[in-house]
Design a protein around this motif. Structure first.
Motif, short mmCIF file in Angstrom:
data_model
loop_
_atom_site.label_atom_id
_atom_site.label_comp_id
_atom_site.label_asym_id
_atom_site.label_seq_id
_atom_site.Cartn_x
_atom_site.Cartn_y
_atom_site.Cartn_z
N ALA A 193 0.42 -33.78 -11.91
CA ALA A 193 1.11 -32.76 -11.89
C ALA A 193 2.61 -33.08 -11.31
O ALA A 193 3.50 -32.83 -11.73
CB ALA A 193 0.79 -31.39 -11.06
N LEU A 240 4.07 -35.17 -14.10
CA LEU A 240 4.80 -34.23 -15.18
C LEU A 240 6.09 -33.64 -14.70
O LEU A 240 7.11 -33.67 -15.21
CB LEU A 240 3.91 -33.18 -15.25
CG LEU A 240 4.25 -32.08 -16.35
CD1 LEU A 240 4.20 -32.51 -17.70
CD2 LEU A 240 3.55 -30.61 -16.33
N ASN A 241 6.03 -33.29 -13.26
CA ASN A 241 7.27 -32.62 -12.63
C ASN A 241 8.33 -33.61 -12.80
O ASN A 241 9.33 -33.59 -13.14
CB ASN A 241 6.88 -32.34 -10.97
CG ASN A 241 8.28 -32.66 -10.35
OD1 ASN A 241 8.64 -33.76 -10.10
ND2 ASN A 241 8.37 -31.71 -9.37
N LEU A 266 -8.65 -28.02 -14.17
CA LEU A 266 -7.39 -27.03 -14.32
C LEU A 266 -7.84 -25.63 -14.63
O LEU A 266 -7.31 -24.72 -14.10
CB LEU A 266 -6.86 -27.49 -15.61
CG LEU A 266 -5.62 -26.74 -16.29
CD1 LEU A 266 -4.48 -26.64 -15.24
CD2 LEU A 266 -5.00 -27.54 -17.52
N ALA A 314 4.24 -25.44 -13.91
CA ALA A 314 3.26 -26.40 -13.47
C ALA A 314 3.60 -26.44 -11.92
O ALA A 314 2.39 -26.89 -11.18
CB ALA A 314 4.09 -27.73 -14.04
N VAL A 372 0.89 -24.52 -10.22
CA VAL A 372 -0.62 -25.20 -10.57
C VAL A 372 -0.75 -26.35 -9.42
O VAL A 372 -1.49 -26.62 -8.85
CB VAL A 372 -0.73 -25.22 -11.75
CG1 VAL A 372 -1.95 -25.93 -12.00
CG2 VAL A 372 -0.64 -24.13 -12.68
N GLY A 373 0.33 -27.33 -9.48
CA GLY A 373 0.24 -28.64 -9.06
C GLY A 373 -0.39 -28.49 -7.46
O GLY A 373 -1.39 -29.40 -7.31
N PRO A 413 8.70 -25.34 -18.22
CA PRO A 413 7.49 -25.85 -17.96
C PRO A 413 7.28 -26.45 -16.84
O PRO A 413 6.06 -26.33 -15.96
CB PRO A 413 7.23 -26.83 -19.08
CG PRO A 413 8.64 -27.05 -19.75
CD PRO A 413 9.20 -25.80 -19.31
#
Lengths: 154, 662
Positions: free
Chosen positions: B350, B353-354, B418, B404, B407-408, B400
């Motif tokens: 995560a 992705l960030n 997930l 995220a 969630v991360g 997005p």
């Protein structure tokens, strides 16, 4: 420091009061709203990066009046925009049009994102096969410092 | 005389910086502790010399010594003391001097706090800091000397631009610079680590607090500037995607990414090369930001070319600093050993992705900011890249990322679940959907902008996701309340920091969405006694009078504002005309409420109708933005006080042991 350059430019320009003057405004609120939306996308040509709606400059005022005159005449947004661009060029549009000379600008961010995603996928695939590396053994100097630190804590 | 001392101190500082840039580096290569040890005293000497120089310039401003060209150009005897001092950094030369003063202080801090750093790493990092200092000192001494004399001295100075005579803007540049220069710490340690060929948890543990401190300052600086634009420019806007704003926003994006990837290095020994890359990028963008603003290249390529000495010097500095470090990176990064493995669905995943989205965001802003320059230089025609471009490209990239972000923090390290995490978030999912639908309904469906409901839903998602994580950690409603409170007390401060920062961003998103979507504005010519109603607030113009100020004359309008027939506030917006230089500024009057700001601006007298031009606004949820960003800054500060950063100080342990002996 921000907007210093703008501020410097304002020194050169005479600044009359505040941007939109009530006398410029169209009587029909619908038309005025359209004019404002249009104006927010048009650059004040002598300012740093302000739209004509935000600017105090005389040139911006002239352009605001032109936009409103055209709208009052019943022209569509596209017609008004075309009229302005024909006079001042693409430079007047705060949202640059999509064409050959702005290809990199518009496509660039997507290429960057794609490259990032591809790189991350590649990273996971390589990581999947590679064994985790063992940490390097301590050098004599580090051993000495570790001993000193451990002694310190006692 | 004092100005000459300042100038001389700068020359001495250059000599010291040259020593500091070379000897410790050679010493570290040879393993010579004496030469390595030179980095300490030289960094202290550096700090003293540069501070003397800065104090000399400040003295010239405070005493209004107009025989110094810089003071004559930017100050005036009538200015209040605050702005005399702020004038020191309100110009090109002085701001560069402030820059290296901060750099020297940071270098000295490495020496002061870095006693338990590996000596090689410390020596190399300080040498890299000195190389940066050398570049800046050469630039100042050869092209931008703030101590140049003026003979004969004028009777008075030209004064400071009135727009800048504002407390918000007085502290805006130092804050920004503390942020920019703060990233030089991460940069220097990154270069030192590349030379050494190793990056480990100890490296990350040292770099993280400095990056965090830099981030706190940069965030504060950007917000201060934005807040200033909001109340001073008088249009109710707070962000214009102006190149000068972008110049500070790019390092912020890269720095935020760096902050998060450094966590992965420290906790999981992974993403090392990427973290080094981000450290170089964050500082590279800081350098670029400083120079973009300072060189005048933003205004036009031709302005830049009209003063070629400065321009060429700046380009050379950027090429050497950024090009040189990326070349080093290309050679050395493949040797960095990779550590812990993790699956794409995990906390690390995560964070990565960030990072990708943040980096793309920074790249997009960079592209949009520099594109007009490139187009102009390459004769592709003049292009404007304004807010509509950034709003349509940058904002979607952040969607997005925010999705995220909730969630991360709930994912576990290494391998996450997930489906499980989404299950734990089902309340948050449900409530944010309800809020999205409710927003859509309240704004009258398609009567408002289509993205507004999405923005509010996103803000709710982030806030609720963050709160769900907190509730789970303290076992809220699952354990007795006293137990939950005890658990909350035991959570590390770095966790509270993250909570505050993420929650703050959620508030910011809500405020930014609402103020962009539902701003209500009324511009008119208003006569004394006339009442105008905006968003339920009725503004009656009672009186307009002249009020003299320290170095200006203000025309103040007095409004009585009522809501539902009841008194709400008396608001006094003003228009000031400064004496030197003679220019008007607007001073908006703002009354904050929970749901938004009531905002009034007064302009010139309308000769035709005899009224005054007034602009009255209701700016929904704007206070949420400022509170949200305040939470982000507080979050950073809270995290800085985490136990992790305080323990492991051998000097203190030694002192205690000695005290026990005595």
């Amino acid at each position: 420091m921000r907007r210093f350059v703008l501020a410097a430019m304002l020194m050169v320009l005479s600044a009359p009061a505040i941007a939109v003057d009530p006398s410029e405004m169209l009587p029909d609120p619908k038309q005025e709203e359209r004019a404002q939306d249009l104006g927010k996308g048009l650059r004040c040509m002598v300012c740093q990066s302000e739209s004509i709606e935000d600017s105090n400059a005389d040139l911006a005022k002239d352009l605001r009046i032109i936009v409103r005159e055209r709208i009052a005449k019943g022209e569509t947004d596209d017609q008004v925009r075309k009229f302005v661009v024909d006079r001042y060029g693409d430079y007047v549009l705060l949202k640059p049009p999509f064409k050959a000379s702005t290809l990199i600008l518009w496509v660039g961010p997507f290429v960057l994102l794609l490259a990032g995603i591809v790189a991350v996928f590649g990273f996971y695939r390589r990581r999947g096969t590679a064994a985790p590396a063992q940490p390097a053994p301590l050098t004599p100097e580090e051993k000495r410092r570790l001993d000193a630190l451990l002694k310190d804590g006692q | 005389m004092i100005a000459e001392i300042g100038h001389f101190a700068l020359i001495l500082a250059l000599a010291v910086a040259l020593l500091q840039a070379t000897l410790p580096l050679i010493g570290a290569q040879r393993g010579d502790p004496v030469w390595m040890g030179l980095s300490g005293p030289t960094s202290v000497a550096q700090m003293v010399l540069v501070t003397v120089s800065f104090a000399a310039l400040t003295h010239a401003y405070v005493t209004s010594d107009f025989s110094v060209l810089n003071v004559a150009q930017n100050s005036h005897t009538d200015k209040p003391m605050l702005y005399k001092v702020a004038g020191v950094w309100g110009n090109h030369e002085g701001s560069l001097l402030l820059w290296i003063t901060i750099l020297a202080v940071f270098g000295c801090a490495v020496t002061a706090f870095g006693r338990n750093l590996p000596p090689g790493l410390k020596a190399r990092a300080l040498a890299v800091q000195a190389i940066i200092t050398v570049g800046f000192l050469l630039f100042i001494l050869f092209t931008s000397n703030p101590f140049e004399r003026l003979d004969p001295a004028p009777m008075n100075g030209n004064g400071l631009n009135p727009l800048l005579q504002d407390p918000g803007l007085a502290f805006h540049p130092p804050m920004l610079y503390l942020g920019y220069v703060g990233f030089s710490m991460a940069f220097s340690f990154a270069i030192a680590a590349l030379i050494e060929g190793r990056v480990d948890a100890a490296w990350a543990r040292w770099v993280r607090p400095w990056t965090l401190a830099a981030w706190v300052f940069l965030t504060g600086g950007i917000v201060l500037g934005s807040w200033w634009a909001y109340y001073e420019l008088g249009w109710g806007g707070w962000w214009y995607w102006d190149p000068v704003e972008n110049a500070s926003f790019m390092p912020w994006l890269a720095g935020t990414a760096l902050l998060h990837s450094a966590v992965v290095v420290e906790k999981r020994d992974a993403l090392k090369a990427w973290t080094i890359f981000l450290a170089i990028t964050a500082f590279g963008l800081s350098l670029l930001g400083t120079f973009l603003v300072r060189s005048g290249v933003i205004t036009s390529v031709h302005a830049f070319a009209s003063d070629p000495t400065r321009g060429v010097f700046i380009l050379a500095l950027l090429v050497v600093a950024i090009g040189g470090s990326f070349t080093l990176f290309a050679f050395r990064a493949p040797n960095l050993k990779t550590g812990g493995l993790f699956s794409p669905v995990s906390r690390e995943g995560a964070l990565l992705l960030n990072n990708v989205l943040m980096a793309t965001g920074a790249g997009t802003v960079l592209l949009g900011t520099l594109y007009p320059l490139f187009a102009d230089a390459l004769d592709l025609g003049k292009v404007s890249v304004g807010p509509p471009f950034f709003n349509s490209v940058f904002v979607p990239l952040m969607v997005p990322m925010v999705l995220a972000m909730a969630v991360g923090p709930l994912m576990s390290w290494k391998r996450g679940d997930l489906a499980g995490v989404l299950g734990r978030l089902k309340i948050a999912i449900g409530l944010s959907l309800v809020i999205t639908a409710a927003t859509w309904f309240l704004q009258g469906g398609s009567a408002g902008p289509w993205w507004a409901a999405g923005g509010m839903g996103l803000a709710a998602w982030l806030l609720l996701g963050t709160l769900v994580d907190l509730a789970e950690r303290v076992r809220l409603f699952k354990a007795p309340l006293s137990d939950s409170l005890a658990r909350a007390g035991r959570l590390p401060r770095s966790y509270w920091g993250m909570m505050l920062a993420h929650g703050g961003l959620a508030l910011f998103i809500a405020g930014a969405t609402a103020s962009s979507a539902w701003k209500v504005e009324a511009v008119q010519s208003q006569k004394i006694g006339e009442a105008i109603t905006v968003s339920g607030y009725t503004f009656t113009l009672k009186e307009v009078k002249d009020v003299p100020g320290a170095n200006y004359l203000a025309t103040e309008g007095i409004f009585e504002v009522t809501k539902d027939g009841k008194f709400f506030a008396e608001m006094r917006p003003a228009k000031r005309v400064y004496r030197q230089p003679p220019r008007p500024t607007t001073e908006a009057a703002i009354e904050g409420t929970f749901l938004g700001d009531v905002y009034a601006v007064i302009g010139d007298k309308d000769v035709v109708s005899g009224g005054y031009v007034t602009r009255l606004y209701f700016n929904p949820l704007v206070p949420w933005m400022w509170v949200g960003t305040l939470f982000m800054v507080l979050g950073g500060l809270t995290s800085l006080t985490d136990r992790r950063h305080r323990i492991g100080a051998p000097t203190r342990a030694r002192a205690v042991a000695q005290a026990a002996k005595a």
